[in-house]
Design an enzyme around this catalytic site. Structure first.
Site, short mmCIF file in Angstrom:
data_model
loop_
_atom_site.label_atom_id
_atom_site.label_comp_id
_atom_site.label_asym_id
_atom_site.label_seq_id
_atom_site.Cartn_x
_atom_site.Cartn_y
_atom_site.Cartn_z
N ALA A 143 0.70 -1.21 -0.08
CA ALA A 143 -0.01 0.00 -0.04
C ALA A 143 0.85 1.32 0.24
O ALA A 143 0.40 2.34 -0.60
CB ALA A 143 -0.76 0.00 1.37
N THR A 144 2.08 1.42 0.65
CA THR A 144 2.71 2.44 0.76
C THR A 144 3.21 2.86 -0.79
O THR A 144 3.20 3.80 -1.15
CB THR A 144 4.02 2.19 1.47
OG1 THR A 144 3.55 1.97 2.86
CG2 THR A 144 4.99 3.42 1.44
N ASN B 38 -5.59 2.92 11.09
CA ASN B 38 -5.07 1.75 11.63
C ASN B 38 -4.67 1.82 12.92
O ASN B 38 -4.28 0.71 13.69
CB ASN B 38 -3.78 1.76 10.98
CG ASN B 38 -2.94 3.07 10.93
OD1 ASN B 38 -3.38 4.08 10.59
ND2 ASN B 38 -1.71 2.87 11.44
N HIS C 160 -1.58 -8.19 2.81
CA HIS C 160 -1.19 -9.03 4.30
C HIS C 160 -2.26 -8.08 5.34
O HIS C 160 -2.01 -8.61 6.51
CB HIS C 160 0.28 -8.74 4.66
CG HIS C 160 0.72 -7.33 5.18
ND1 HIS C 160 0.84 -7.09 6.48
CD2 HIS C 160 1.07 -6.08 4.45
CE1 HIS C 160 1.46 -5.84 6.59
NE2 HIS C 160 1.32 -5.51 5.49
N THR D 223 9.03 -7.23 -12.66
CA THR D 223 8.36 -8.65 -12.95
C THR D 223 7.59 -8.96 -11.98
O THR D 223 7.83 -8.78 -10.66
CB THR D 223 9.58 -9.49 -13.00
OG1 THR D 223 10.32 -9.31 -14.20
CG2 THR D 223 8.71 -11.02 -13.15
N CYS E 270 3.63 0.79 12.64
CA CYS E 270 4.37 1.58 11.61
C CYS E 270 5.22 2.77 12.27
O CYS E 270 6.40 3.20 11.81
CB CYS E 270 3.57 2.22 10.39
SG CYS E 270 2.82 0.95 9.76
#
Length: 359
Positions: free
Chosen positions: A72-73, A140, A187, A223, A305
């Site tokens: 997400a970052t 969060n 995740h 990739t 975080c």
């Protein structure tokens, strides 16, 4: 170990693990193939990626494109930097990925305060054209749910883009229908670490951050991992099927935890919140001692975080807590794989350990 840190990361769903295993094979099977190669094993890997993309998209509104990212970052950075916005407006309780990215721009930033309940008032948004507004769906740290549909309506009326960090809400509740950009992470919904996605409304064009091979529609070169994509997709499909069941389970756990920790003060709204996040405080509590006394109970003293940064919680400060109140707060996170007996045991032990401190 009793795990109560679901906001930091969720356990990997067995269904997601099973979907990943075929893409971990060695030279005896073609599962290791590059999904961007044109030979048959490569096409098979590419097909698995597209199945996963459709599964992830099923959690998000119609009329958009899912771009896989490392998390997400990265998705948030792509959204903010790639939009070319000349003014960024964000709530004061956004994740650091929003706040720090916005502050790094040459464009001006405006941060909108929240009330004591941790919820923003859409009326405070002075939306400007060519701007971008970032408001998260579920916080969060304290679990409060923001009025993202109202925010989206104001953005649309004012000619601004609306970016929603839906990391904590994706797979648990419906995505905001009228957002322009939505960032999610695998995740946090029982998928693997190392992959996320940015949903981009159809017709919206972003500038890429990562250049190279032109993968992901030219927006994110590099990739892709079929293994991570398959795990993300399986986790998203499972979350969609289990959304109501998971919410009912979490509500039951919440009720039991609140009954045991009844004298603790809830941080944030009691009603506008995801109930898998229980952020509480007890004045005078030594949280470091509490965590040391309960080493086989995994819970957080704040956002995972921010906990390693040495910075006090900007979210708890934003809702008006003093530094002492913030330092006496804990966050308990639970979800699909939490057992009610474990919740009862952990909460009883937390209460007993707090009482032993004389608070």
């Amino acid at each position: 170990m009793i795990y109560l840190d679901y906001q930091a990361t969720t356990p990997l769903a067995p269904e997601a693990r099973d979907a990943m295993l075929p893409w971990l094979s060695g030279p005896e099977a073609p599962g290791f193939a590059n999904p961007h190669s044109s030979h048959r094993p490569g096409r098979a890997a590419a097909a698995a990626v597209e199945v996963a993309r459709a599964q992830v998209a099923s959690l998000l509104p119609p009329g958009g494109t899912v771009i896989f990212t490392s998390g997400a970052t990265e998705a948030i950075n792509l959204a903010i930097r790639g939009s070319g916005a000349r003014h960024v407006i964000a709530s004061a309780v956004e994740h650091a990925a929003i706040l720090d990215t916005a502050r790094s721009l040459e464009a001006p930033c405006t941060f909108i305060p929240v009330g004591r309940d941790g919820v923003i008032s859409p009326d405070q948004l002075a939306v400007t054209e060519a701007g971008l507004v970032a408001v998260m769906q579920v916080n969060n740290e304290i679990g409060t749910i923001q009025p993202v549909e109202q925010v989206a309506a104001r953005c649309r009326a004012g000619g601004a883009l609306f970016l929603c960090d839906a990391v904590q809400g994706a797979g648990k509740m419906a995505a905001p229908r009228d957002a322009d950009l939505i960032a999610i992470s695998a995740h946090k919904l029982y998928g693997p670490k190392g992959i996320g996605a940015l949903w981009i409304r159809q017709g919206l064009h972003l500038a890429p951050l990562i250049r190279g091979g032109g993968q992901e529609g030219g927006l994110r070169s590099g990739t892709l991992s079929p293994m991570l994509c398959a795990g993300f997709g399986a986790a998203a499909a499972l979350a969609k099927r289990r959304m109501a069941e998971d919410a009912a389970h979490v509500d039951c756990l919440w009720q039991r935890a609140r009954a045991i920790l009844a004298r603790w003060t809830l941080n944030g709204s009691a009603t506008e919140r995801w109930r898998g996040n229980l952020n509480l405080r007890l004045d005078g509590l030594d949280v470091a001692r509490l965590m040391s006394d309960l080493r086989d109970v995994a819970f957080s003293a704040g956002s995972a975080c921010a906990s390693g940064s040495g910075r006090p919680s900007h979210v708890l400060r934003a809702i008006g807590l003093t530094d002492a109140e913030a330092k006496s707060s804990i966050r308990l996170g639970f979800g699909r794989y939490s057992d009610i007996r474990e919740i009862e045991d952990a909460c009883a032990r937390i209460e007993a350990a707090a009482a032993a401190q004389g608070v």
